[in-house]
Design an enzyme around this catalytic site. Sequence first.
Site, PDB file in Angstrom:
ATOM      1  N   CYS A  54       0.853  -1.264   0.015  1.00 11.68           N
ATOM      2  CA  CYS A  54       0.089   0.030   0.032  1.00 11.68           C
ATOM      3  C   CYS A  54       0.725   1.391   0.099  1.00 11.68           C
ATOM      4  O   CYS A  54       0.553   2.076  -0.667  1.00 11.68           O
ATOM      5  CB  CYS A  54      -0.980   0.004   1.033  1.00 11.68           C
ATOM      6  N   HIS A 196      -2.532   1.389   6.931  1.00 10.06           N
ATOM      7  CA  HIS A 196      -2.674   1.485   5.565  1.00 10.06           C
ATOM      8  C   HIS A 196      -2.275   2.765   4.903  1.00 10.06           C
ATOM      9  O   HIS A 196      -2.461   3.774   5.875  1.00 10.06           O
ATOM     10  CB  HIS A 196      -4.159   1.216   5.285  1.00 10.06           C
ATOM     11  N   ASP A 214      -8.594   4.582  -2.000  1.00 11.11           N
ATOM     12  CA  ASP A 214      -7.765   3.144  -1.269  1.00 11.11           C
ATOM     13  C   ASP A 214      -7.153   2.588  -2.582  1.00 11.11           C
ATOM     14  O   ASP A 214      -7.946   2.089  -3.612  1.00 11.11           O
ATOM     15  CB  ASP A 214      -9.026   2.414  -0.699  1.00 11.11           C
TER      16      ASP A 214
END
Length: 438
Positions: A54, A196, A214
């Site tokens: 991520c 994240h 995201d």
Amino acid sequence: MTSFYRRPLPSPPCTRFSTPKGKLWFVEALQEGTAEGFFPVAEQFSTQAEPAFCGLTTLSVVLNALEVDPRRAWKGVWRWYHEDMLDCCEDIEKVRQNGITFEKLACLARCNGLCVKSRISPAKETDPSEVIKNMMDLEKNLEEDMCSCSRAPAQKSEEGNFEEFRKDVQASAAGDGSIVIVSYSRSVLGQTGDGHFSPIGAYHRGEDQVLVMDVARYKYPPHWVPLKLLWEATRCVDKVTGRSRGYMKFAKDTSMDASLLTIDLRHEDSSKWLDFLLSGKIPEILEKNEGKDATTQLHAILTMMPSPPSAVISCYPKANGTSCWACCRHGEQREAAEGIYQSSMRKAVGQILAKKDIPWHTDCINSITGLHYCSMMMENYNGMERLAILLAALLLAIPSTSWEHADNRLLEIINEKLSPAAKVEVDHLRSQLQVLNG
């Protein structure tokens, strides 16, 4: 093994981008001028290639969105950022397994040509026993959390506050040329998992909501979340570093035109080099040799260097996974190398190296791996000359306060006017060392 096809997005507090409400908020944000930042991110938006990528995917999206030239080939003739190319601060296989920490990602961004404003959020109150445990683990983590721009990166980011976060998000969303990314705990948003990274694409002033793009699209789609709640999610402590999370504001660093050299701390002796360059060792050596001539002082410095310079500096950038170099700026690199080669510092260092009495000198010259040089860019120089170029660039880049006890002739060498290409390289190394020096 159990597998999953996405996860249901918890609503509230999240609002899916593609829902009627999500689309309405986007239209209103666009009308208000706070969705301008969405478009460069959307143009380059991609799904993380690995479950732990991520951070790298977020950074590659930002680099491509801000049109930063990686100066090396991705595939074929094309230069483009991909996660696998972001390996100068942490071994890519380690990131594949464990992800990347907040501060290493900030350093990685600086390495690749971004101006970085990084803010750690004030930590939430936790159980006292957890605080003590985090404090005990932190020093160990600081030593392990090393990258090519910082020895103790977890000390580098300043603490932020909510109002500053709001202003940075609003400015970025309004299209000021920056991109804000967040490091947050998913659990605060009611999502599965924990830490994240993702970029922010837009801001709705009336609802005080932000659009989180995201990068784990296989799990959750882009979604709106309350700005205040997202801020609270950045305040959760990262168990790896012992510190809370935070946010970064990235902008393209147009002054970063260096094409040949970079600080590179992946070697086992890198910490020794940083200690030598930044903790007062050189001033101590000069003070002990005060009153002696420039050659003697410089010889004393070289003799006390901990290991070959490849432990702290290398050519930039190296093609990932190969032994060759795939940079598009060969002419500029040769010009920079020649500028450093012609400098008085390189000549002085070269004369000392010719005596062959520096402890690590012979092994370094005989080892291609030890030098980390690019024969294509330095093909006109022999091993000793290449070594002298690296050493000269390093010495010219260290803080000016280190030369307080230097001989007058040595000061002249240090303050010599360099060629424009050489000056760019030295200034780039100096800026990296300034980050390291806190």
